[in-house]
Design a protein around this motif. Structure first.
Motif, mmCIF file in Angstrom:
data_model
loop_
_atom_site.group_PDB
_atom_site.id
_atom_site.type_symbol
_atom_site.label_atom_id
_atom_site.label_comp_id
_atom_site.label_asym_id
_atom_site.label_seq_id
_atom_site.Cartn_x
_atom_site.Cartn_y
_atom_site.Cartn_z
ATOM 1 N N GLY A 1 29.095 46.760 28.637
ATOM 2 C CA GLY A 1 28.627 45.876 29.875
ATOM 3 C C GLY A 1 27.135 45.741 29.921
ATOM 4 O O GLY A 1 26.214 45.918 29.069
ATOM 5 N N ASN A 2 26.706 45.492 31.111
ATOM 6 C CA ASN A 2 25.124 45.223 31.489
ATOM 7 C C ASN A 2 24.601 46.461 32.191
ATOM 8 O O ASN A 2 23.881 46.098 33.117
ATOM 9 C CB ASN A 2 24.925 43.870 32.168
ATOM 10 N N VAL A 3 25.102 47.685 31.965
ATOM 11 C CA VAL A 3 24.560 48.759 32.769
ATOM 12 C C VAL A 3 23.792 49.825 31.725
ATOM 13 O O VAL A 3 24.099 50.015 30.525
ATOM 14 C CB VAL A 3 25.579 49.533 33.475
ATOM 15 N N CYS A 4 22.720 50.454 32.400
ATOM 16 C CA CYS A 4 22.102 51.412 31.571
ATOM 17 C C CYS A 4 22.956 52.819 31.425
ATOM 18 O O CYS A 4 23.577 53.127 32.457
ATOM 19 C CB CYS A 4 20.807 51.730 32.289
ATOM 20 N N ARG B 1 22.120 51.661 36.216
ATOM 21 C CA ARG B 1 21.750 50.831 36.881
ATOM 22 C C ARG B 1 22.395 49.074 36.256
ATOM 23 O O ARG B 1 22.323 49.379 34.924
ATOM 24 C CB ARG B 1 20.129 50.430 36.773
ATOM 25 N N GLU B 2 22.400 48.288 36.866
ATOM 26 C CA GLU B 2 23.036 46.795 36.392
ATOM 27 C C GLU B 2 21.689 46.166 35.890
ATOM 28 O O GLU B 2 20.644 46.185 36.571
ATOM 29 C CB GLU B 2 23.638 45.996 37.523
ATOM 30 N N LEU B 3 21.591 45.693 34.685
ATOM 31 C CA LEU B 3 20.478 45.173 34.054
ATOM 32 C C LEU B 3 20.559 43.653 33.772
ATOM 33 O O LEU B 3 21.628 43.299 33.238
ATOM 34 C CB LEU B 3 20.288 45.917 32.861
ATOM 35 N N ALA B 4 19.629 42.807 34.063
ATOM 36 C CA ALA B 4 19.709 41.516 33.283
ATOM 37 C C ALA B 4 19.161 41.682 31.934
ATOM 38 O O ALA B 4 18.822 42.720 31.541
ATOM 39 C CB ALA B 4 18.333 40.915 34.306
ATOM 40 N N MET C 1 17.243 44.916 29.360
ATOM 41 C CA MET C 1 17.977 45.847 28.217
ATOM 42 C C MET C 1 16.944 46.086 27.175
ATOM 43 O O MET C 1 16.303 45.263 26.493
ATOM 44 C CB MET C 1 19.314 45.096 27.745
ATOM 45 N N GLN C 2 17.245 47.358 26.658
ATOM 46 C CA GLN C 2 16.639 47.816 25.457
ATOM 47 C C GLN C 2 17.827 48.647 24.702
ATOM 48 O O GLN C 2 18.553 49.315 25.355
ATOM 49 C CB GLN C 2 15.455 48.934 25.627
ATOM 50 N N VAL D 1 19.927 50.743 27.223
ATOM 51 C CA VAL D 1 19.223 51.687 28.321
ATOM 52 C C VAL D 1 18.226 50.597 28.938
ATOM 53 O O VAL D 1 17.706 49.452 28.423
ATOM 54 C CB VAL D 1 18.384 52.872 27.913
ATOM 55 N N TRP D 2 17.764 50.726 30.243
ATOM 56 C CA TRP D 2 16.658 50.439 31.082
ATOM 57 C C TRP D 2 15.345 50.740 30.519
ATOM 58 O O TRP D 2 15.330 52.020 30.077
ATOM 59 C CB TRP D 2 16.947 50.757 32.331
ATOM 60 N N ALA D 3 14.372 50.134 30.532
ATOM 61 C CA ALA D 3 12.903 50.283 29.925
ATOM 62 C C ALA D 3 12.512 51.853 30.354
ATOM 63 O O ALA D 3 12.231 52.601 29.797
ATOM 64 C CB ALA D 3 12.079 49.248 30.223
ATOM 65 N N GLU D 4 12.694 51.957 31.593
ATOM 66 C CA GLU D 4 12.300 53.045 32.506
ATOM 67 C C GLU D 4 12.752 54.188 31.797
ATOM 68 O O GLU D 4 12.173 55.335 31.534
ATOM 69 C CB GLU D 4 12.148 53.061 33.975
#
Length: 82
Positions: A15-18, A23-26, A30-31, A52-55
């Motif tokens: 899916g589009n989550v970290c 967190r839902e990611l655009a 995404m990384q 994962v999210w960049a942060e």
């Protein structure tokens, strides 16, 4: 396998989550994170990658691979992979 294809397969699988913060990611946020770093013998294989999210990605790499802090962070990610 190309990076764009891997990213699409990861999105379909997870899916589009970290994995760390949920967190839902655009797509642009995404990384791909190597669960076992390439420097430790990990590969670019699909099953060695997570989204994962960049942060969160920065937070993961704040600690050296193999350290207790790194292990605790990775346990959080592994929990969401099951």
């Amino acid at each position: 396998m190309g990076y764009a294809l891997q990213k699409n397969l990861l999105r379909r699988r997870y899916g589009n989550v970290c994995f760390l913060c949920q967190r839902e990611l655009a797509v642009k946020e995404m990384q791909a994170h190597h669960l076992i770093p390439r420097s430790a013998g990990g590969t670019d294989d699909f099953f060695n990658l997570s989204i994962v999210w960049a942060e969160c990605h920065r937070a993961i790499h704040k600690h050296p691979f193999g350290s207790e802090e790194y292990s605790q962070t990775m346990k959080k990610i592994e929990h969401f992979m099951m």
